[in-house]
Structures are given as C-alpha cells and as structure tokens.
Design an enzyme around this catalytic site. Structure first.
Site: not given
Ligand code: DOR
Length: 430
Positions: A63, A310, A328
């Site tokens: 991300h 991730d 998250f």
């Molecule tokens: O922990 C996470 N953070 N899981 C996800 O699927 C999205 C991600 C986020 O974009 O912050």
C-alpha cells in the site's frame, strides 16, 4: 555504465541456479552471468564475497497511499523503503484516495512512479467503483492503462453476483483477480482473531471462518468463470487447506489458483495482541500457533506461492489510539526479507531456493511481469543479501514515512546489503 558483481553465491530459482558466479551489468541489463568474469575496462567492481546474489525481490502486495494519504506514505518514500528492504519491484494496491478505479488514477501512479520512484512500480486496479462492492470498474480500460491485476483489497467483495461477473471479465481479459477474503457479516466489529485471547482481552473477534467461507466462495466462483484467482494474505489453516484442495483439482476445474502469505502471519500469533500494541492490529488478524504452522507448511509444500509484505503504513497519531479505534495494518517492506530468512530459512523450515522463488519468480509469473530473473538480457534488478547478519530492528533507519511495526527491537538474522534497480546501485541501511 558497467558494473561487475563478483564473488557471490548466485541463487536464481527461475533458472534453478545455485552457484558461485559473477554478473556483468551493462546499461541497466544483465550482460553476462558466468564464473570468473574478467573485469573489463571501466566496470565498477562490486564485491559480493560471502553474500547471496538473487533476482531483485518483488512485493506483489504493497500500500503506497499516494494519491490521498501522503502523510502516511508516498510513492517516493514507499519505494525508497522497498529498495532499502531489497525489493526492486512493488505492486501497489488500489485502496488509495481516490481509489484506483479508473484510467486517470492508474496513469497518475505510473507517472508519479516514473518521476519520484526508486524502484519499479506496478498498479493494481480495483474490482468495484470506489471499492464499494456494487459497480464493476471498466476492467478493460484499467488493463489498457497498465493495471496488472484487480483487487478491492482492504475490503471483500460482498456481493457474490458482482464477484462472479468480475471473475468472468477478468478471465476474458486474462488478468488475475486478487481476493481479500473476509465475510464482514461474520466479523462486523472484529479487531483481532476470535479465540481465547480475544475473550480474555475483551476485544471483538474475527473468526477464522469469516476468511475461509470467502476463500471457498471465491475459488468456486473462479471455477465457474474459468478465472485466475489469487488469494491474498492467507491467515488460517482452513484457508491453506482450501487452497491445497483447489490446487489439486485446478486442472479439472479449469482454474488457476495461487496464494500469498504475509511475513507477520508466519511470524506472530494472536498472543502478540496481549500488550494492546496497535501495531499488531492487522486485517486479516494474527491467528493461532496452529495457523502459523499451517502457513509454514503451505509455504513449504508449494500451496502458498508467494511471500508478500502487505505493507500498510499508518501515522503514529492514527496508531496511538485505543485498540478498537486504531486502523488495521503494519509496515513490512523492510522486514519482509529478514523475517522470511529468520523464520523460514534459519529455523530450518524451508530451503533458501524455495523462499527466494516466493519473493521473485513466483509473483512475476502470477502477474505476468518480465521480472524476477537473472537471465542474460533481463533488467539488472538484483538484490545482494547477507544471510547471516544478526541485527536488532532499528525503526529509526526505516525509509518509510510510517513506523507502525510490532517488530521494533526484535532480533533478526539475514538482511539486504545492496540493491540494483536497472543497474542503479543502492546500499541498504540496517
Ligand atoms: O491490515 C490491513 N491494512 N489490511 C488490509 O487489507 C488493508 C491495509 C491498509 O490498507 O491499511
């Protein structure tokens, strides 16, 4: 511009190669791969004595937050962190603001990456408009703009009919669909794995079944559509088993199933949440020791094809909240390789060659990228690794804008030393 990497142990799973070799890089490409290459005039010498030399790592689940949340990460800072972590190619998820659901956003990401990026960037387009789960994006338009896959990662596509159509179009376009599997009705307010620890802590849980029902659904839908489906961040033993079964029947079903695991899901369990460190709050959540063992087994026997970070940056202001309210995600670009080496290789669980394959050629093949190999003529994307280096993770050295990791101060073994992106050399800091 010439550069000679000499004296290293070259491991390239794309050629099943594990040998002491030198690599000559010329004009950003691999010009020669052989033993004892004579240093030609003008070539810069890079010693890889006592080190591993592998294809530049690919992280197919990152991300980068740009556009929209440049306070958390930018394409520049995220790719800088990637290169520091030994990663030469990142594939960025679509949950930016605005969502990458149209050509303009995809083109912006590619142009910004060209201008400010430190490594190769590929974009994933979303499956639905605004990731709202209702209307499909113009999937052909996104592919034409350069998207390499579709995903609503961060959210599941709740509507089964919408998911079916998405898989059918993806199949027609010969593009993979990356599934974030979670039934939100089974885990509406969950902040951690549902089990003994969530009960003891008084936190709302997310049951393993919430992931598994969606993995089962998406595999079945992919079979109906004859599509290529990739299960993102597998976190439960049940999901590993579902992917195992699907792979066993894949030919007969006419589907291609692949799967990835994130380092935190094979390194930590829900026990880590006991101290209420919000850096342990991830989606899907940290699970049980049995789940961790099953993920490692899945990586070992090939059910899980890819290790992906991730990387999900969030500011300290956002993470300095009560567990229930913190977002998250944890950063992962600079811990992916050290955790893989520590938890999978030094632990004796896996062979080095197999771990490197999951970080290079496997994601390249799933996404159809011309990357992840050291064959002559390929882009000179190369990672040099000190397999034995022991260090304590110093988060101050991270190049990411965000510092949300639960691995701060943790002892690890194995780190990137140098990275070449199209022949451009960078030295890692750990
Ligand atoms: O922990 C996470 N953070 N899981 C996800 O699927 C999205 C991600 C986020 O974009 O912050």
């Amino acid at each position: 511009m010439k550069l000679l990497i000499h004296g290293g142990r070259v491991i390239d799973p794309s050629q099943k190669l594990d040998k002491m070799l030198d690599i000559l890089v010329e004009n950003g490409h691999i010009a020669q791969l052989a033993s004892n290459i004579n240093p030609t005039a003008g070539a810069k010498l890079v010693s890889a004595q006592g080190k591993l030399v592998v294809p530049g790592l690919i992280d197919m689940h990152t991300h980068l937050r740009e556009p929209g949340r440049e306070d958390e990460e930018t394409i520049s800072s995220g790719t800088k962190a990637a290169v520091n972590g030994g990663i030469t190619t990142v594939v960025c998820m679509a949950n930016t603001n605005p969502v990458n659901d149209n050509q303009a956003v995809t083109e912006f990401i590619y142009s910004q990456a060209k201008k400010t990026g430190y490594c190769n960037v590929y974009a994933v387009g979303s499956i639905t408009k605004g990731q709202q789960g209702k209307l499909l994006v113009e999937m052909g338009e996104l592919k034409a703009a350069g998207a390499v896959a579709y995903s609503d990662d961060g959210c599941s596509v709740k509507n089964t009919e919408v998911m079916r159509r998405a898989l059918e179009y993806a199949s027609m376009l010969d593009m993979p669909l990356i599934c974030h599997c979670q039934d939100d009705d089974l885990a509406p307010q969950g902040v951690m794995h549902e089990g003994l620890i969530s009960t003891m802590l008084g936190l709302e849980g997310m049951p393993a079944l919430a992931e598994e029902t969606m993995v089962a659904r998406d595999i079945s839908l992919a079979a109906l559509a004859g599509a290529r489906v990739h299960i993102a961040h597998v976190s439960t033993a049940g999901s590993v088993e579902l992917v195992r079964q699907a792979k066993a029947r894949a030919k007969a079903m006419g589907i291609k199933v692949s799967a990835e695991a994130a380092p935190h899901h094979f390194s930590l369990t829900h026990e880590a949440v006991r101290n209420f460190d919000t850096n342990t709050k991830v989606n899907p959540p940290l699970r049980t020791a049995e789940d961790v063992a099953a993920i490692i087994e899945g990586l070992k026997d090939g059910v899980i094809d890819v290790i992906a970070s991730d990387h999900a940056p969030h500011t300290s202001a956002e993470k300095e909240a009560e567990y229930n309210y913190a977002p998250f995600g944890m950063i992962g670009l600079e811990t992916m390789l050290p955790l893989a080496l520590t938890k999978l290789v030094h632990s004796g669980a896996m062979q080095l060659m197999d771990v490197i394959a999951k970080l290079t050629i496997n994601p390249a093949r799933i996404l159809g990228l011309d990357k992840g190999t050291l064959t002559v003529g390929a882009d000179a994307d190369i990672t040099i690794i000190d397999l034995d280096k022991r260090f304590t993770l110093d988060i101050a050295k991270s190049k990411s804008k965000s510092k949300n990791t639960p691995f701060k101060g943790v002892e690890l073994q194995g780190a990137p030393v140098m990275t070449l992106v199209a022949g451009k050399l960078n030295t890692s800091e750990y």
